[in-house]
Design an enzyme around this catalytic site. Structure first.
Site, PDB file in Angstrom:
ATOM      1  N   PRO A  92       0.784  -1.365  -0.133  1.00 42.08           N
ATOM      2  CA  PRO A  92       0.051  -0.134  -0.150  1.00 42.08           C
ATOM      3  C   PRO A  92       0.961   1.275   0.017  1.00 42.08           C
ATOM      4  O   PRO A  92       0.402   2.317  -0.295  1.00 42.08           O
ATOM      5  CB  PRO A  92      -0.716  -0.273   1.372  1.00 42.08           C
ATOM      6  CG  PRO A  92      -0.372  -1.108   2.263  1.00 42.08           C
ATOM      7  CD  PRO A  92       0.480  -2.062   1.220  1.00 42.08           C
ATOM      8  N   GLU A 119       3.364  -7.288   8.595  1.00 44.16           N
ATOM      9  CA  GLU A 119       3.689  -5.864   8.412  1.00 44.16           C
ATOM     10  C   GLU A 119       4.585  -5.440   7.265  1.00 44.16           C
ATOM     11  O   GLU A 119       5.014  -4.338   6.955  1.00 44.16           O
ATOM     12  CB  GLU A 119       4.472  -5.129   9.542  1.00 44.16           C
ATOM     13  CG  GLU A 119       3.696  -5.284  10.795  1.00 44.16           C
ATOM     14  CD  GLU A 119       2.354  -4.334  10.989  1.00 44.16           C
ATOM     15  OE1 GLU A 119       2.519  -3.050  10.378  1.00 44.16           O
ATOM     16  OE2 GLU A 119       1.186  -4.814  11.017  1.00 44.16           O
ATOM     17  N   ARG A 161      -3.691  -9.529 -20.216  1.00 45.01           N
ATOM     18  CA  ARG A 161      -4.557  -9.131 -21.173  1.00 45.01           C
ATOM     19  C   ARG A 161      -4.097  -8.305 -22.482  1.00 45.01           C
ATOM     20  O   ARG A 161      -4.675  -7.997 -23.259  1.00 45.01           O
ATOM     21  CB  ARG A 161      -6.073  -8.747 -20.603  1.00 45.01           C
ATOM     22  CG  ARG A 161      -5.709  -7.301 -20.046  1.00 45.01           C
ATOM     23  CD  ARG A 161      -7.040  -6.911 -19.180  1.00 45.01           C
ATOM     24  NE  ARG A 161      -8.231  -6.647 -20.179  1.00 45.01           N
ATOM     25  CZ  ARG A 161      -8.505  -5.513 -20.860  1.00 45.01           C
ATOM     26  NH1 ARG A 161      -7.568  -4.476 -20.935  1.00 45.01           N
ATOM     27  NH2 ARG A 161      -9.538  -5.476 -21.766  1.00 45.01           N
ATOM     28  N   ASP A 176     -10.863   0.997 -23.612  1.00 48.24           N
ATOM     29  CA  ASP A 176     -10.883   0.900 -22.044  1.00 48.24           C
ATOM     30  C   ASP A 176     -10.692   2.034 -21.310  1.00 48.24           C
ATOM     31  O   ASP A 176     -10.142   3.190 -21.793  1.00 48.24           O
ATOM     32  CB  ASP A 176      -9.892  -0.091 -21.783  1.00 48.24           C
ATOM     33  CG  ASP A 176      -9.994  -1.683 -22.100  1.00 48.24           C
ATOM     34  OD1 ASP A 176     -11.116  -1.957 -22.632  1.00 48.24           O
ATOM     35  OD2 ASP A 176      -9.143  -2.635 -21.895  1.00 48.24           O
TER      36      ASP A 176
END
Length: 277
Positions: A92, A119, A161, A176
């Site tokens: 993150p 962590e 993809r 897209d």
């Protein structure tokens, strides 16, 4: 493309056997290897984590299992002729994973994923391998998961993809959301299929017109409309040169105006009086 994933939950990566990714593997377009990190532990409990230096809650993944695992995985790849690996670290605290980054990664021949738990991984591991291979620390969103395996699935599907021959129609990703080019900072608009009427709801008449120019304009307007409603931040930071005259007309209808203090067609901002009726 070769993909290696080192994880303490190999079973989490089973979705790599289905859908487009699974078909790409079956056709030999993707060479995927999933490795159990605990195979590189040397105590009877197969320990992969320890308490953090400096105190605090949670556990940190240890250097030795990760170092030994990555050394072996890289050696295996080199032995089979793979070259130019890149290390993908889901976290993150990484850079946002975007369509542009997916395109960049799709051009690399070998990706090695290190989904962590607890962590995270002792920082020295990342710093060590950054001296050997390119390292991409990537975040799939502003939230925290229990582990990085879900992020591996997201990144893999977004990248796979884009590989030649994976999609049935090579043009499928051209329009897209976030696709490089005209859609780089826009969301794709709504799509429709048969039947033309369902439960009293009809598809937009323009889609039945056969007029390709009008259909393209309608789709562009709907992309602007959806982006302005759901992701106004994309409009605000979009390069004004990406908008043609018709785009600017639609943005005006949707309540946006170019910056009066900027260039003739400066950055757009939302007018306080809102949407035109």
């Amino acid at each position: 493309m070769r993909l290696d994933v080192v994880t303490i939950f190999p079973e989490y990566l089973e979705p790599l056997n289905v859908s487009l990714v699974g078909k790409a593997r079956a056709r030999g377009q993707l060479n995927v290897h999933v490795h159990d990190l605990r195979e590189w532990t040397y105590d009877r409990h197969n320990t992969v984590d320890d308490t953090p230096y400096g105190g605090g809650p949670g556990m940190v993944m240890k250097t030795d299992p990760w170092g030994d695992a990555l050394d072996d995985v890289l050696a295996q790849g080199y032995e089979t002729g793979s070259a130019r690996p890149a290390l993908i670290v889901p976290t993150p605290s990484g850079r946002p994973f975007t369509q542009a980054l997916a395109v960049e990664l799709s051009e690399r021949p070998w990706l090695v994923f290190t989904p962590a738990r607890y962590e995270g991984i002792d920082r020295r591991v990342i710093d060590e391998y950054a001296t050997r291979v390119p390292v991409y620390e990537v975040s799939i969103g502003d939230y925290v998961l229990a582990g990085g395996e879900a992020a591996v699935l997201v990144v893999t599907e977004a990248v796979a993809r884009l590989l030649p021959g994976v999609l049935g129609n090579a043009e499928s990703h051209r329009d897209d959301s976030f696709a490089p080019g005209a859609m780089a900072n826009l969301l794709e608009g709504p799509v429709y299929t048969k039947p033309p009427e369902w439960r009293g709801r009809e598809i937009p008449e323009v889609l039945l017109s056969g007029h390709h120019g009008k259909i393209a304009r309608w789709r562009r307007d709907e992309a602007l409309r959806r982006t302005a409603a759901n992701r106004p931040d994309l409009i605000e930071r979009c390069d004004p040169k990406a908008f043609d005259k018709k785009d600017r007309e639609m943005l005006s209808i949707l309540g946006w105006s170019p910056d009066p203090e900027g260039e003739p067609y400066g950055r757009f901002w939302r007018r306080p009086e809102g949407v035109e009726q």
